[in-house]
Structure formats: C-alpha cells, structure tokens
Scaffold this motif. Structure first.
Motif, short mmCIF file in Angstrom:
data_model
loop_
_atom_site.label_atom_id
_atom_site.label_comp_id
_atom_site.label_asym_id
_atom_site.label_seq_id
_atom_site.Cartn_x
_atom_site.Cartn_y
_atom_site.Cartn_z
N TYR A 1 0.82 -1.21 0.00
CA TYR A 1 0.00 0.00 0.00
C TYR A 1 0.86 1.27 0.00
N PHE A 2 2.14 1.09 0.22
CA PHE A 2 2.99 2.27 0.40
C PHE A 2 4.12 2.32 -0.63
N SER A 3 3.97 1.53 -1.69
CA SER A 3 5.08 1.35 -2.63
C SER A 3 5.52 2.65 -3.27
N GLY A 4 4.59 3.57 -3.48
CA GLY A 4 4.93 4.81 -4.18
C GLY A 4 5.96 5.65 -3.45
N ASN A 5 6.06 5.49 -2.15
CA ASN A 5 7.05 6.26 -1.41
C ASN A 5 8.46 5.95 -1.88
N THR A 6 8.67 4.73 -2.38
CA THR A 6 10.02 4.37 -2.81
C THR A 6 10.42 5.19 -4.03
N ILE A 7 9.45 5.53 -4.86
CA ILE A 7 9.76 6.36 -6.03
C ILE A 7 10.25 7.72 -5.55
N GLN A 8 9.55 8.23 -4.55
CA GLN A 8 9.86 9.57 -4.09
C GLN A 8 11.22 9.64 -3.39
N ILE A 9 11.58 8.59 -2.66
CA ILE A 9 12.86 8.66 -1.94
C ILE A 9 14.02 8.12 -2.77
N CYS A 10 13.73 7.59 -3.93
CA CYS A 10 14.82 7.12 -4.80
C CYS A 10 15.65 8.33 -5.22
N SER B 1 -0.93 20.33 -0.42
CA SER B 1 -2.34 20.05 -0.21
C SER B 1 -2.48 18.95 0.84
N ILE B 2 -3.72 18.50 0.99
CA ILE B 2 -4.02 17.46 1.98
C ILE B 2 -4.74 16.33 1.27
N ALA B 3 -4.33 15.12 1.58
CA ALA B 3 -4.91 13.97 0.89
C ALA B 3 -6.33 13.71 1.38
N GLU B 4 -7.17 13.21 0.46
CA GLU B 4 -8.59 13.10 0.71
C GLU B 4 -9.11 11.68 0.80
N HIS B 5 -8.17 10.68 0.79
CA HIS B 5 -8.69 9.31 0.73
C HIS B 5 -8.85 8.64 2.09
N ASP B 6 -8.38 9.24 3.13
CA ASP B 6 -8.65 8.68 4.45
C ASP B 6 -8.65 9.81 5.47
N ALA B 7 -8.80 9.47 6.72
CA ALA B 7 -8.96 10.49 7.74
C ALA B 7 -7.62 10.90 8.37
N CYS B 8 -6.53 10.52 7.72
CA CYS B 8 -5.23 10.84 8.30
C CYS B 8 -4.83 12.30 8.10
N GLY B 9 -5.35 12.90 7.05
CA GLY B 9 -4.97 14.29 6.78
C GLY B 9 -3.53 14.42 6.34
N ALA B 10 -3.07 13.44 5.58
CA ALA B 10 -1.66 13.44 5.16
C ALA B 10 -1.36 14.64 4.27
N ALA B 11 -0.19 15.22 4.53
CA ALA B 11 0.27 16.32 3.68
C ALA B 11 0.72 15.76 2.35
N LEU C 1 2.69 13.85 -4.57
CA LEU C 1 3.81 13.36 -3.78
C LEU C 1 3.48 13.52 -2.30
N ALA C 2 4.23 12.83 -1.48
CA ALA C 2 4.05 13.01 -0.04
C ALA C 2 4.61 14.36 0.36
N GLY C 3 3.89 15.06 1.21
CA GLY C 3 4.43 16.25 1.83
C GLY C 3 5.21 15.84 3.06
N ASP C 4 5.94 16.77 3.62
CA ASP C 4 6.76 16.48 4.79
C ASP C 4 6.09 17.12 6.00
N ASP C 5 5.44 16.32 6.79
CA ASP C 5 4.77 16.85 7.97
C ASP C 5 5.02 15.91 9.15
N PRO C 6 6.07 16.21 9.93
CA PRO C 6 6.48 15.29 10.99
C PRO C 6 5.35 14.96 11.96
N GLU C 7 4.41 15.92 12.16
CA GLU C 7 3.37 15.66 13.15
C GLU C 7 2.27 14.75 12.60
N VAL C 8 2.17 14.67 11.31
CA VAL C 8 1.06 13.90 10.75
C VAL C 8 1.55 12.66 10.00
N ASN C 9 2.06 12.85 8.80
CA ASN C 9 2.41 11.69 7.99
C ASN C 9 3.91 11.55 7.80
#
Lengths: 827, 443, 255
Positions: free
Chosen positions: A211-220, A244-254, A268-276
């Motif tokens: 479920y998290f595979s896309g992060n590898t693209i971003q950190i490559c 922005s803020i992701a809309e697919h779950d209630a995590c509020g990921a940046a 892409l993933a945002g960098d928000d130490p307090e959230v995601n």
C-alpha cells in the motif's frame, strides 16, 4: 509560551553536544548524526543512502568527511561516513568545504557512482529533480575518467503494475528496500545478486504490492523507480507544485500536488512530521484522476421525464427552488411559521465523505437556516443512533485530542473495529514505527491478526464480529490499559450495538484516552460543523437552548430548529414514503448497509437535489443536479482523526467551477434566505468565530450489549461475517487507476483452521446469503476465531453489501467449491 | 625471551594430524583430548578469560586482536543470551590452515568451542564453515555427534551443570562472510553483507545478543593453553606475538605445506624447511598472510613473521598464508587475478568496493594484454586511493593492497604493460607446475 | 579466460539479461514433498531463530531439486514466514546456489591467483575444450557442470580441483581429463582428501546437515598438511615441555 522562555536559549542545555564543523562551533542534541549536525552549520554533505526516517546504513559512502579529532584528542586515520557516526563533545569534523581529503573522497565516490550510470538524464523522469544529477554538479568533477564497459541491464521492468525499475540507473543506496522492510513492513523488493551485479529485485510471482510502494519512487535518489502513471508525462521544471491534503482517508496526510497546463500530473508526499512524516499511501499518491472521465458533470442538469438534460444555472436554480420550497413549507407558506421551533419540514440533507469542512459547514448551515431542519447526516454508510450519541459526547468539539505523536509515546494501544493498514494508512505506519522502534504494545480486538496487525506486532484479542462490546467488558488480563494507553476505535464500531459505549466505559475505567478514526477524510470535519441531526457546529447539542443561542448569534438568525432531526436512515425511510425531499452530496448508495433501500429512497423522494462532481446513482435519480468543484479546484480543509485542522489552497484555482458552498449560497439566495458565506475562507472564518462549545457535553451513549456473536457451533456452513474495506478497493475515487488497482490485494475469504476443517473447505468457497452469493478463493488463517469468515467489503466485483446484503456480524453460509464441481461447470 | 630454547617447529595443533583416524573421538582422547575441558570446568569462567588473556593469544584469523580481551568485552548484565560463533569460513586466497585442522582433528575445535563457550557464558555456539568443503562438514558434524554422545556437549556437561549446544552451519559460497559482521548476517539467514559498527558484536551480535566471534585456530588453541598453562604458551613466540601458530606455504616452493612454529619464524627459515623455491628459480614476491596483505619481496626474507614484523614492512601478518611466486610469474597477471577475485567477492553493499573493483579489473585486463595507456598506473593508484579506507569494510582494502604493493615493488612491469602483453613477458606455461604442451605450442 | 571479458563490447548490449532471480522458465515441476518440508522444518528447529536455517535449507532444496527452484524458494519462505523476495535475495547472493539445472557432478577448477598461476587456468581451458562446455555449463550427457571456483583453501595442494566440493589435489591437465572421463563413465572416483565421490545432490544434502555416513572415509590429512609435522618428527622438534602444574594454576589465582 511566555517571554521568560527565551532565556533558556542562551543557557547551554546538558543534552546538547558541542562540536566543530568546518571551523564553526555547533551544538546539537546528543545522538545526532554528523551529517545532520553539519546542516545546522549550513553545510550540506552530499548523500544518497542516508534518509532521516530510515535506519542508517552507510552504504553509498558519498558523505565521507575527515575527522581529525573524534572528541578524545585522536582522529580517524581514514575519512568516515557522516551518516552513520554520532557527534561527540569536542569532535572536529572537516567536510568537503574545508578538507581536501573529504573533497577528494566525495569526488571519487561520485565518479564511481556515475561510471555505471547510463547518464540518460534527458529522457529520465528524475532529470531536473535528481539528487544524483544535482550532487554530481555540485560535488563532482566535470569529467569522468572511466573508459571501460558499463554495466547494462534490460530496460525497465515492472516490479508491480504501478512501479517500474530501471536497474541501470540504480545506485544501490537501498532506500527503497529499506523503506519496504523497515517502514512499510512489505519486503517484496529486496537486494538480489552480489557485488557489481547487485540489484533491486522482486520475486517474479510475488510483485511489489504494498500500500505504500509509491514512497520508494519519491525517496529514490535517482530515476531508477518510476510509476506507470507518471512515467514520461512531464518534466519537473514544467510543473507547478502546490501543497495540499490527501482526501482518501482520515489521516490528513500532507501531499504535494504537481500540475501542468491545468492538469494534475502527480501527487507526492508532503513532509509533515506531526502527521504523515514523509509518507503517504499509494491511494493518496496515485488515485486522483477519477473525475477526469466522461462522467464528470460540467453543467447543471434538470430532470425531463426519464432523462436529465443540461440546463442553465438560472433554470436549474429555479427548478431546485421550486422543489425545495414545496418540501420546506409542505405546500403552505412557511415563512410565517418560522421561529416557532415547530417540526422541520419534509426535507433533509445527506452528505458524504468527499466534502471539505467548509463545504460540510455550508450544508449544516443550509439545513438549519434555509431548509429549517435538523435532518442532516454525513454518515452515508452503516451507522447507528449510539454512534451519533458517541460522536456528540466524545468527539464533536473536542479539538486536537490523541495525536500521532501520542501514539508513539503510548504505553499500550488497543484497536477496536479498526484496521489501520486498510483504513488509515499513515496511522498504520506510525503504529508500526512505534512498535519497531520502542516496542509499543498493540492489541487488536478482531477475529484474527490481519497482515497489517502482524506487521505492527499486534497481539490478538480474539473477538467474533458482534462480540466487541462484550470483549471490551472483560479484556484478557495481559491487555493492560492505564492512563498512558490509547484506544483507537474505528467507524465500524457503530454497527455493533454497545461497542462505542463499552469503549467509553473502558476508557473511563482505565484512564486510557480514546480516539475515533473514521475512514473518510471529511467525516471528522462534518462532525465538527454539525452534519448530524443532534449537533450544531463546534459540538453544540441541538437540544441545548443555550447552544442554539450561541449559533444564532453568529449566524444572525432569529431562531434555529430545536426539534429532533432525522438521521440518514430516517430520512431515507421518509423519502421512501414519498413525501420527503433530499439534498444530497457525495453519497454512494453502495456504501450503505442496504443499498437498495437508499435507491428506493432516492427514487421515491418527493424531490432530490444533487450536488456532485460525477454522474452517479444519486444524480441518476435526482430532479436537479448541480456540478461542483473538485477538491483540487478549491481551497478548504479537512479535520483529521486527531482533530487537527488541515487546510489547503486550491491546486488548480478555477473561477468558473462553483464549489458546494457557492451553489448552496446561490440556492439560499434564490430561496429568499442568506447562507452568509459563499467562499471557503468565509466559512472557515465563521467556523473559527463559532469556536468550540464550552457548555455541557451531550450525554454518553448508554447502549447495552446486545447478544454477542457467539458463533461457536459452525453448523451447516453458517458463519459470522467479519468484513472491512481494504485500502485499494472498488471505491469510485479509485476509478480509472488501473495501475493502482493492479496492486490491490486479491479478494479472498478467510477462515480459521478449525472452521475450514469442520466445513471441509478447499481452495475455493461459495459465500452466500438469501440475497446472493460470491465465489472466492479461500485462505486459512492459523489463529482466526472459529465460526467466522472474513471478506473484503468492497473488492472490485465483490461487494458484500450489494451481493450479500449483510453487514459485519451478520450470518453467511460458506460452502466448499470443490474442483470437481468447477470442472463440471466448465463442461 | 625464551626463543633460544624453543625448537624451530612446535607441532601442537597439528601434532595428531598424522594419526590414524585422528578425527575420531576415541583417538583424540587417546592423545589427551578433552582433558582440558575437564580441567576448565573446574575453573571459573573469569579465570579462563584471564588465562587466555594472560597467555597472550591473539586472533589467528588475520587481525590479531587479543582473544581474551575480546572475550572480556561481553557485557555481564545483558539480558540476552551470549553466543559463540566460530569463523570457519576460511576463504582468504592463500589461506589453508583451518580446513586441514578441522578435517584431521575436528575435536580440537569442538573442545575449544566448549571451553570457550563456558568461559564467555554462552550456551549456544556455532561453527560457520564455508560450504565448499564437504568432507570438513562431515567430519565436524560427526565430531559434534560424538561429543554429544560422550556428554561433552548438551545439558549438564560432565555433571558440571554447564550447558552448551553446538551447531555446524555450512555457508554457501561468499568470501565476505569471513568478515565477522557479514558472517553474523549470513548466520541469521540473510545476505552476507557487513553490518554497521557500533554496535559491536560483543554487545549486539547474533540475534542482537552479545556474541564472540573467533577464528578456528584461535579457538583450537584454547585447549592447549588450558592444558599446559599460560607460561607454556607464552614461552613460544615473540614479545607481542605469543605462542605457536600454523604457517601455510604454497606456490613455487619445492614442498608446500603446513608448518606449525612459534610466532616470529622467518620466511627464510620456512623456505629452507620447504626445500626452497623451485629449482632454477628465484623468489620474486610473496604474501605474508593471504592476498589481502601487501606483497613483499626477497628483501623481506629475514623479517620475523609476527604482527609487528610484518606491520614494520608495510604489510600485515594476516592469516600467515605465505604464497610464494618465483621469477616466472607475471606480477600484472597475478594482481589482475587477485582483483578479479575481490570483484567477484565484493558483496555490493558499498560504492567504492562494488564499482571500484569493476573498474580496476578493466584497467588490469588492458594491462595484462599489453594495451595499457600512459597514465593507467597513476589512474589505478588514484582509484585505489579512492577505494581503500573509503569502503564499508576491509574487503576493498585487501583488493587495493595487492595493487598498490605490486606497483610499489614492480612498477616497471606495469609500465611494460603499456606495450607488451604479460603472457609474452612471462609465458604463463612456465609458471605452471606441469609441462604444458599447449602453452609451448602457443609460444 | 581473463581475455574473454575484455573483447569489444557493444555499449547497448544487456550483459545481465538473466540476472536478478531464479529461473521461472521451463519445467516448473518440483520434487519437494511433505517429507522435504518436514526436513526443512527440522533444519529450522536447529536454531534459536528459524531464519538462521535459510542457508542449509537452500542446500537441501538443491539436493532435492537439482538447483534452487521457485518451488524451493516458496517452501523456504513459507516455513520461515518471510517473503519470497527475501529468500531470492539470499539465494542469488551465494555462489553455491545454482539457478540452472546442475549436472550429476559439479566440477570446480580453482583459478584464483595462485592456483591460476600454478596451472589452474590451463586445466580449466583444457577441460572446457575436452568437455565442450563453457563456464557454468553442463555437458550434454548431464554428467558434469564445469565451473571455475575461487580459492578453496587448499593452496598447498595447488592446482586444486573440487568434485562435488571434495578435494582433488595437485591436479594436472592430464589428471583432470582422466578425472572427468571417469565421472562421465560412472566409474568410481575417490577424493584425494575425502570420500568416494557420489553426486552433487548428495553433497548438498550433507551441507544441509544430514549425515551420509561417509565421515570416516579418506585420510586425516594430505601430505602437505603434515609436512611440518613430519619434519619436526624427523628433527625431533617439539613444543616446549609443560611446566610443573602447580605454578600454572597458582599463577592464575594470584593475579
């Protein structure tokens, strides 16, 4: 924070370590790695394998520095990797800035990394944002001395339907494999082969489906990993990036939304130490094109017999006003009767999870001030009255409660009807991190340990579906809860009577803190702005006159309805009776416990106004449809499960597309009222002005435990159903994302060992109810509660609600489908 | 020092290698085997640690770290179990002492393992033996079975209350697993790639538990120290390099083989025992302790073969694997073959070793073919500078040591490689130990 | 052989098209039975943590399958509860794990520097000609897979060959040809320092930790191993006499 606090800045803190980097004295917390300490001195040491959220590895050797004094008066004879060594008091570090040795070592390393690199930057997705490219320019030599034969591999290979791997570009920093193993717990990619032939690989028949595979693209740090949906689509320097803020779950990921020429190209993933932190789910990353199909609604539609036809805005508004006015007044002049607190009219509002807090606020206010009703419910899914009471008592208006950081500090976390990996991806990552890093003990009240639970190191509190309340009442002794513990309860708890009440009781009894984690992004915001019959914005109980007065003051309305509104089920029942109108937004019938009842309600309703982004089962049954803006086209906010307000700006501002709020304001105007707000900013300001209710909270629910799902006798193939929605499922917001859906988990039916044996279940089973049946492969789970079968709620082609008409805790028949039968069918 | 009084060769570990069926427990016991175990069990673990420390035993696997000191690093308050891991992954080119020891007298190692486990408080020990030596695996496995039956292994050993389990673990072909942290990863069922240090294995080794990793010869030396005492042991050897050890002579000598001698014997003495270099030829270059130790020449014949003597000559004692090459040998060719070995065995984890060995091989191939270009030597040396001391572990240091030392002593031969193939300068058939019809035909 | 890699190479050729995993092509039938699984579980049970068993388990897979097969990888992954990618990462790291079907015998010729110089290079090239196979290839009759191996720790017996990982010491091109001819003719061959040669698969089973009853075959040591010992005996050299016992122990207590 007071002024006195600033004095602490000048006193050296004992947990700080002072050292010298390139002649600059810096103080950093004990345990800091040199590479990060150098950043505080303004020195950027080049690096590839280093990543602050991954365990140090020291593999790429790019960050070598000279350490003439390790703090003990003795230096290291050889350059050291600054990404693996912690600072020491009195240490002297010379980076490439001041040390020729470090500089040469780094230049040498870049030369080695580039010698087998294809240097295909002009056709590489990463070109322009590539750490290898950037650092080769900033820290490398202009020319390579390599004159030999490069290592070459066949061009990119799919390591999942979504992710491609170009091994020639890879610098073997192992960020991707370490992410998969350490962060996601999905080691489906691994380093394979050895030496110069070492490469990232998958096992051919078990691809990189995480479920998290896309992060590898971003950190490559190079262009070795690309996604099939973005590959060759644009150049980074042509993109405009908007947080922005992701809309697919209630995590509020940046997230970061990258667009070009009016179209979102990637997220892409945002960098928000307090959230995601720096991670997002694949759904948040890859599912953003569902509204680009031909079913996007671009003009208002009005019903013309059996069909909807495009209409002008004035015409559509006129139609809507006519229909709604009748419903509000019941055919009579209603205005005179306003202010009598009398029964609401025969109209209600159903909202769904796609709504921003500001839009949800618009509906809440529209219902009360324009439609003069408390009949509003955001819960376009299975729900209960107990849940409404729970939300009013324990969630609405409570502000920032349990936080992601709290999860890491907790003594114990108890999960109830909540599967973090499927239902709140970045909460899962946080819990896994806490378990991995500090041994957080996690317990889950569930029928079996899901793969996600195993990855979090969770212990099982074996619970047949339906028995949650009972189990919470008498937890096993090893589940030790105290004031440092946290109970996370999912929205599915609503469907098991007594569970939410029992969880509240457990929290009270143990001192543990409780947090409710819904599945959808807009849900917590909807609670906060009063999209429930019994709640006004800020957690104010409708029944409390002083709460109503509070709201009236801000809204400038003389009165507000004080009677009980209908909840979603009540409204649909009323609508089914034919004398009830609905305003509907973001609702899918298939999400409800009984989709057909929803359809009947919509079909029989006296009038249906739909505000929607795409054609849907609701718009098909509406009398008038208004197109509304996508989230990427408007500003707004979500309130995540923590109660944290997650504001975002429009990624693609579009003045020509009206958002829900603007349409509601227009309707209000036309109905002779005034919504008072017509922009997200104005709505947000009014929400802020309303603030949180500080009066008496609504009473806690007092539902008693119903008959538990005691399913011990697995006679006649009758099993209790356990089910939840997997992350990558048949949700409409995943439409069109074939590459993403290709990584979804294959739908299976799961049973325990004994159940499988008792029922003689083989490789495939037939799950059936009187309403229908599903054929699925069987997976036998070692420690699953007996007499239970688990199914995914909404896997593509396998809808539990549509096909079986049953909810978790209900009874289904499970029968073997032996191969002989299948063969027979084939013939 | 008592050097005068000690004989040139001192067979201790090798003393029973010529015995009939020396590998059998009964035959080992007949020559005093397992007496040391009985004696050790009567002492405290701390006494044993101090005994080995005071005897001056230094690790025989190459680095020469004092064995007793290594043992004393095991924390006493760690809640996790302690493990003993014996490094029997003998793979350093030229090194061939542990394999014959384990084949001829596996019980020497097993007895050492039991005593050492007791000394460090380990109830679980492993012998990680390279996979490519089938008969050694058989002999070790059988020795362990015999030791269990005799009550030397298992629960309550000889009624002492001490428990030790010993597992023979066969590797699967990876030189890097001789590096102790890579060995641990391999023993945990992972790819054998070196680990970050700290934490050091003594604190967090196997299964993140305190772990002592020792070479076969080090552990095999423990019983004789227990048997005969620290004074006996330290009466052999030199000031800082105590005891006897096994020197392995191979290559262009008349009689290659194993020679167990006190530390500090010279190559001249050993060569004499081995009958000297092949008839009609002279010593050209040699390695003191495997291919990872910089090569030396006939200038160094009289240096003591101990840790200090070799370090003084800019090399290392390593595994005491003396590979002798005579004047028929092409240095360029030999260097290439060594670097090819390191390229093949590089684990791939870190950049300089993985990529640098790839590059060096390409340059050396050119040089061997006489197709070097001006500047190749300097480039090669500069690459070595960018590899050595920059890599994750010592493997690459070994890879560049053979290159830099070869250029140091035989630069002119590398310069000749700019125009003449190595096989023309040094026809390869002449280096072989047999007459070559083929090579002759080609020449 | 050194020269083989140095020839002109096309920059856009893929040199490692087949690398990265086990071979999924061709016959996917498996010899792994419930008994094999039981033995795999036995290996896992030898260790405090089961994953430690992966290397010997893969040896067992090879003895059953004749190579590392997908079915073998999957069995290991299942028993150890790790991912197949993790097993594949291990199976492709170590040179003893073979991904192509192996011949009845594995014949290795050491060509690391010393053996190469002493004649290993020539032995290998002779055998390649004689058998008509290249490196890592199997003869048509399926009898022999030929491979050049790295230093096998028998340098005092150079040039060295290995048959099914048994030592064949002091080889020459002639003795090497004779050796492979015997192997191909199914004649009995005995290791110079080891047992009678059986098969590569049998060897792999021993490496997995299962006894084949051959430990007592062969000598304790080869002549080179005992050379120093023989000389010492001849000359009457020995280790110093053991000092009287009391002081040794007492010294210990004193400290």
């Amino acid at each position: 924070m007071t002024a006195a606090d600033t004095s602490s800045e000048v006193t050296p803190r004992p947990d700080l370590v002072a050292l010298t980097i390139d002649g600059i004295e810096v103080s950093v917390p004990k345990g800091t790695l040199i590479i990060r300490a150098a950043e505080t001195a303004g020195v950027n040491i080049p690096r590839f394998c280093d990543h602050p959220l991954l365990d140090p590895v020291g593999a790429c050797r790019q960050c070598l520095v000279d350490i003439p004094d390790a703090g003990n008066g003795r230096g290291f004879p050889k350059p050291q990797a600054s990404c693996t060594m912690e600072v020491a008091p009195g240490m002297v570090v010379n980076t490439q800035v001041t040390s020729p040795v470090a500089k040469k070592a780094q230049e040498g390393m870049l030369e080695f990394l580039l010698m087998n690199h294809p240097l295909d930057c002009p056709i590489c997705d990463k070109g322009g944002e590539c750490p290898l490219q950037n650092q080769a320019l900033s820290h490398g030599k202009a020319e390579s001395r390599f004159e030999g034969v490069k290592r070459t591999f066949p061009k990119p290979i799919n390591i999942s339907s979504q992710i491609l791997l170009d091994r020639e570009r890879c610098v073997l920093c192992a960020r991707c494999t370490r992410f998969s193993e350490q962060i996601a717990g999905d080691p489906f990619i691994a380093l394979v082969e050895r030496g110069a032939l070492q490469q990232v690989g998958i096992y051919e028949s078990e691809p990189f489906e995480s479920y998290f595979s896309g992060n590898t693209i971003q950190i490559c740090p190079v262009g070795a990993l690309t996604s099939s949906i973005y590959r060759f689509r644009s150049r980074p320097f042509d993109l405009v990036s908007v947080p922005s803020i992701a809309e697919h779950d209630a995590c509020g990921a940046a997230i970061r939304v990258d667009h070009r020429r009016g179209e979102v190209m990637r997220r892409l993933a945002g960098d928000d130490p307090e959230v995601n932190e720096e991670w997002i789910t694949d759904r948040d990353r890859f599912a953003f094109r569902s509204a680009r199909g031909t079913d996007r609604i671009t003009t208002p539609l009005v019903r013309d017999g059996d069909t909807l036809r495009p209409a002008s805005w004035p015409e559509a508004i006129d139609v809507a006003v006519a229909g709604l006015r009748e419903a509000i007044s019941g055919g009579a002049a209603q205005t005179a009767r306003r202010g009598t607190d009398s029964a609401s009219g025969r109209v209600g509002v159903l909202t769904g999870g796609r709504l921003t807090r500001e839009n949800a606020y618009g509906y809440s206010k529209f219902a009360r001030t324009v439609l003069n009703t408390n009949s509003i419910d955001f819960r376009s899914r299975p729900s209960s009255n107990e849940e409404a009471e729970f939300l009013a008592h324990a969630v609405a208006g409570t502000g920032l409660g349990v936080t992601n950081a709290d999860l890491e500090q907790a003594s114990t976390v108890l999960l109830v009807d909540f599967e973090p990996e499927d239902e709140a991806g970045t909460v899962f990552l946080r819990l896994r991190k806490a378990n991995r890093k500090s041994g957080l003990k996690i317990w889950t009240v569930a029928p079996y340990l899901s793969r996600g639970s195993v990855k979090m190191g969770a212990g099982l509190v074996p619970t047949p579906p339906g028995a949650e309340a009972e189990v919470l009442g008498e937890l096993p002794a090893e589940v030790e809860l105290d004031a440092g513990s946290i109970i996370l309860i999912g929205e599915r708890a609503a469907t098991v009577p007594g569970t939410l009440s029992a969880a509240l009781g457990l929290a009270e009894q143990t001192g543990a803190r409780l947090a409710w984690i819904p599945r959808r992004a807009g849900d917590r915001g909807a609670v906060e702005v009063g999209c429930l019959p019994g709640l006004l914005p800020g957690g104010r109980p409708v029944a409390d006159a002083s709460a109503r007065v509070d709201v009236q003051a801000v809204w400038g309305s003389e009165t507000l309805p004080g009677d009980d509104g209908l909840d979603a089920a009540g409204m649909l029942t009323a609508a089914a009776g034919g004398d009830f109108a609905l305003v509907v937004a973001g609702v899918e019938p298939g999400d409800f416990a009984d989709p057909d009842a929803v359809r009947t309600g919509l079909e029989n309703a006296s009038f249906v106004v739909s505000l929607e982004i795409r054609r849907s089962e609701v718009t098909d049954r509406a009398d008038v449809v208004f197109p509304v803006a996508l989230n990427e086209q408007q500003a707004g906010s979500f309130v995540n499960w923590e109660g944290r307000e997650r504001e975002f700006e429009a990624a693609l501002p579009d003045k020509t597309t009206m958002n829900d709020l603007r349409v509601l304001a227009a309707l209000a105007d036309a109905l002779g009222g005034d919504l008072g707000v017509r922009t997200p900013a104005a709505a947000a300001a009014e929400i802020a002005e309303l603030d949180r209710w500080d009066g008496d909270r609504a009473a806690a629910p007092t539902s008693t435990i119903s008959g538990s799902g005691d399913q011990d006798g697995a006679g006649d193939g009758e099993l209790a159903l356990a089910t939840w929605r997997t992350m990558i499922d048949a949700s409409r917001s995943n439409d069109g994302e074939d590459a993403l859906l290709g990584t979804a988990r294959r739908p299976v039916a799961r049973v325990g060992v004994r159940t499988a044996r008792d029922l003689g279940l083989g490789e495939r089973v037939m799950v059936s109810t009187t309403a229908g049946q599903l054929e699925l492969p069987l997976e036998v789970v070692p420690d699953m509660v007996n007499g239970v079968v688990w199914l995914p709620t909404n896997a593509p082609g396998f809808s539990v609600t549509e096909n079986l008409r049953v909810l978790a805790g209900g009874t289904v028949s499970v029968n073997p489908l032996d191969s002989a039968e299948e063969e027979g069918e084939d013939k | 020092m008592s050097e005068q009084s000690v004989d040139l060769l001192t067979p201790v570990l090798t003393r029973n290698w010529g015995d009939e069926r020396a590998w059998k427990l009964s035959n080992y016991e007949r020559v005093g085997g397992y007496a040391a175990l009985r004696k050790a069990l009567k002492q405290t673990p701390d006494e044993l640690v101090n005994l080995v420390k005071d005897a001056g035993l230094r690790g025989r696997g190459g680095a020469g770290f004092p064995t007793g000191m290594k043992w004393s690093f095991v924390p006493k308050d760690n809640p996790n179990p302690t493990y003993l891991v014996i490094n029997a992954d003998e793979s350093e080119p030229g090194t061939c002492k542990d394999i014959p020891l384990m084949m001829a007298s596996p019980h020497t190692l097993v007895e050492g393992a039991i005593i050492s486990s007791y000394a460090i408080g380990a109830e679980h020990a492993f012998i990680y033996v390279r996979g490519e030596v089938l008969h050694v695996a058989r002999r070790l496995q059988q020795a362990v079975r015999e030791a269990y039956s005799a009550g030397y292994l298992g629960k309550n050993i000889l009624g002492s209350g001490v428990n030790v389990d010993l597992v023979i673990h066969s590797g699967a072909g990876a030189y890097i697993c001789g590096e102790e942290t890579a060995l641990l990863d391999s023993l945990e069922g992972l790819r054998g790639q070196p680990r970050l240090r700290p934490p050091f294995p003594a604190v967090a080794g196997l299964y993140a538990s305190p772990t002592v990793i020792n070479n076969v010869e080090s552990i095999a030396s423990v019983p004789c120290i227990v048997d005969n005492g620290k004074e006996w042991f330290s009466s052999m050897g030199t000031e800082k390099s105590k005891g006897m050890t096994i020197y392995s002579l191979s290559g262009h000598v008349k009689r290659p083989g194993q020679f167990e001698a006190p530390m500090g014997i010279t190559l001249r003495q050993l060569l004499e025992l081995a009958g000297g270099v092949r008839d009609g030829h002279k010593l050209k270059f040699w390695t003191p302790g495997g291919s990872s130790t910089p090569i030396l020449t006939d200038e160094h014949l009289d240096l003591p073969l101990d840790y200090e003597g070799m370090a003084g000559a800019g090399s290392m004692l390593g595994t005491k694997a003396l590979q002798i090459f005579d004047d028929t040998t092409s240095v360029v060719r030999t260097t290439l073959r060594w670097v090819e070995f390191y390229k093949h065995e590089s684990c791939g984890k870190c950049t300089p070793c993985r990529e640098g060995s790839w590059w060096l091989v390409q340059i050396l191939l050119r040089l061997e073919a006489g197709e070097g270009v001006e500047g190749d030597i300097e480039k090669m040396l500069d690459l070595c500078d960018n590899i050595g001391g920059r890599s994750f572990c010592a493997l690459a240091d070994g890879a560049v040591a053979c290159v830099t030392s070869a250029v140091r002593y035989f630069r002119e031969e590398f310069e000749q490689a700019y125009h003449t193939p190595a096989w023309e300068l040094f026809p390869y058939g002449r280096s072989a130990l047999f007459a070559s019809s083929k090579e002759g035909a080609n020449a | 052989m050194s020269g083989s890699e140095s020839g002109p190479q096309h920059h856009f050729a893929s040199h490692f098209a087949d690398s990265g995993g086990v071979d999924f092509s061709g016959d996917q039938s498996t010899n792994i039975t419930e008994e094999t699984r039981e033995e795999l579980r036995q290996i896992a049970a030898r260790y405090p943590q089961a994953r430690s068993a992966l290397l010997p388990m893969l040896h067992l897979v090879q003895s059953v399958e004749g190579r590392v097969t997908p079915a073998g990888i999957e069995a290991c992954a299942e028993i150890l509860e790790i991912s197949t990618a993790q097993v594949s990462g291990v199976a492709t790291f170590y040179t003893m794990y073979k991904r192509k079907p192996m011949g009845r015998h594995h014949v290795g010729v050491c060509t690391t520097a010393l053996c190469a110089v002493m004649g290993g290079d020539q032995i290998l090239s002779d055998l390649q000609d004689h058998l008509g196979v290249g490196n890592d290839e199997t003869t048509e009759d399926g009898k022999i897979t030929l491979e050049h191996v790295e230093c096998n720790a028998a340098c005092d017996f150079a040039p060295v060959m290995m048959v099914n990982w048994e030592f064949m010491d002091n080889m020459t091109p002639d003795s090497a040809r004779e050796l492979v001819d015997k192997l191909r003719a199914d004649e009995e061959v005995t290791s110079t320092r080891g047992a009678t040669i059986s098969t590569w698969r049998d060897a792999e089973r021993v490496l997995a930790g299962f006894d084949d009853g051959r430990a007592d075959e062969g000598p304790a040591a080869g002549p080179a191993s005992t050379l120093g010992l023989e000389i010492a005996k001849e000359k009457g050299w020995q280790a110093p006499a053991v000092p009287a016992e009391a002081p040794a122990d007492a010294g210990q207590e004193e400290k």
